[in-house]
Design an enzyme around this catalytic site. Structure first.
Site, PDB file in Angstrom:
ATOM      1  CG  ASP A 186      -2.113   0.890   1.099  1.00 40.61           C
ATOM      2  OD1 ASP A 186      -2.291   1.487   0.030  1.00 40.61           O
ATOM      3  OD2 ASP A 186      -2.869   1.005   2.079  1.00 40.61           O
ATOM      4  CG  HIS A 217       0.494   1.877  -9.512  1.00 41.42           C
ATOM      5  ND1 HIS A 217       0.220   1.584  -8.197  1.00 41.42           N
ATOM      6  CD2 HIS A 217      -0.578   2.584  -9.968  1.00 41.42           C
ATOM      7  CE1 HIS A 217      -0.964   2.084  -7.869  1.00 41.42           C
ATOM      8  NE2 HIS A 217      -1.460   2.699  -8.933  1.00 41.42           N
ATOM      9  CG  LEU A 241       9.869 -17.404  -3.063  1.00 35.72           C
ATOM     10  CD1 LEU A 241       9.474 -17.289  -1.590  1.00 35.72           C
ATOM     11  CD2 LEU A 241      10.491 -16.077  -3.507  1.00 35.72           C
TER      12      LEU A 241
END
Ligand code: FPP
Length: 239
Positions: free
Chosen positions: A21, A38, A132
């Site tokens: 955020d 972004h 991962l």
């Protein structure tokens, strides 16, 4: 360094989940467009993925786009969709080279065809990896996920008496994945905003003032330290 961390903090988390955020506010404070925020957010994603590999955290979930994010101006929604699509293509080699398995949670229904294809392609290309597991939440909302789970259970006509937590967990988008040990939200907001509500039942919650584009390896190490601190306290309480 890895050795320092594992010696100091033997209790490393198995699964960290981030609510990314603050991209918009990061950009606004610099007089830049939200889209620039972004773009820088993607750079932070790469920082965090690299850190998770380095410190050997096996599961990482990132909340990229909520069901509610579709209410943003169409131009921003479209930009985010394109950014996700492009990033997946661009980092495919990086995923393969580093043994990263890619999974998506959320609903592909409303996503543009190109993004649906990019998601499927990345998932297929990385399905055998396990160094991962990176789970990206796109068009995800916990309430929609719970509705999907109930529908799936009803469709299978599972008898009422046979329904356990495992039945429910097996019908969530996260089936087969461990619950997050800690959920971290950046930018100073202190809410879960419909993210992994059931999976968060026992998760530590951690809120950082840092805006997502400023998140880096140093932030990641701080998160690991905070997790270890809380775990240590829990141990004392139990004894
Ligand atoms: C929150 O900031 C961020 C988003 C809604 C988008 C996050 C998405 C990315 C960084 C791209 C992810 C790409 C991949 C490949 C995972 P905000 O816009 O809500 O910021 P604000 O609250 O300051 O306005």
């Amino acid at each position: 360094m890895m050795s320092d961390l594992s010696t100091d903090y033997p209790n490393l988390p198995k699964h960290l989940a981030f609510i990314m955020d603050g991209n918009g506010r990061w950009a606004k404070e610099r007089g830049l467009s939200r889209t620039m925020g972004h773009r820088r957010g993607v750079r932070a994603v790469k920082n965090i993925v690299k850190a998770a590999l380095k410190y050997k955290i096996p599961y990482l979930t990132l909340y990229a786009f909520s069901t509610e994010n579709f209410n943003r101006p169409p131009a921003e929604v479209s930009f985010l969709m394109k950014l996700c699509t492009r990033s997946m293509g661009k980092y495919k080699k990086f995923f393969i080279k580093n043994g990263i398995k890619f999974l998506m949670i959320g609903s592909v229904d409303r996503l543009p065809k190109e993004l649906q294809l990019a998601i499927g392609d990345l998932r297929d290309a990385t399905e055998t990896f396990s160094e991962l597991t990176l789970i990206v939440a796109i068009n995800y909302g916990a309430r929609a996920e719970i509705i999907d789970a109930i529908r799936g259970i009803v469709r299978k006509k599972i008898p009422e008496s046979g329904i356990t937590w495992e039945t429910v967990a097996d019908h969530l988008h996260t089936r087969g994945l461990p619950d997050p040990d800690m959920i971290i939200r950046t930018s100073g907001e202190k809410r879960l905003s419909n993210f992994l509500l059931l999976q968060a039942a026992y998760a530590e919650l951690h809120f950082l003032d840092t805006y997502w584009p400023d998140v880096d390896e140093k932030t990641f190490i701080e998160v690991l330290r905070e997790y270890a601190r809380r775990n240590r306290r829990m141990g004392i309480v139990q004894r």
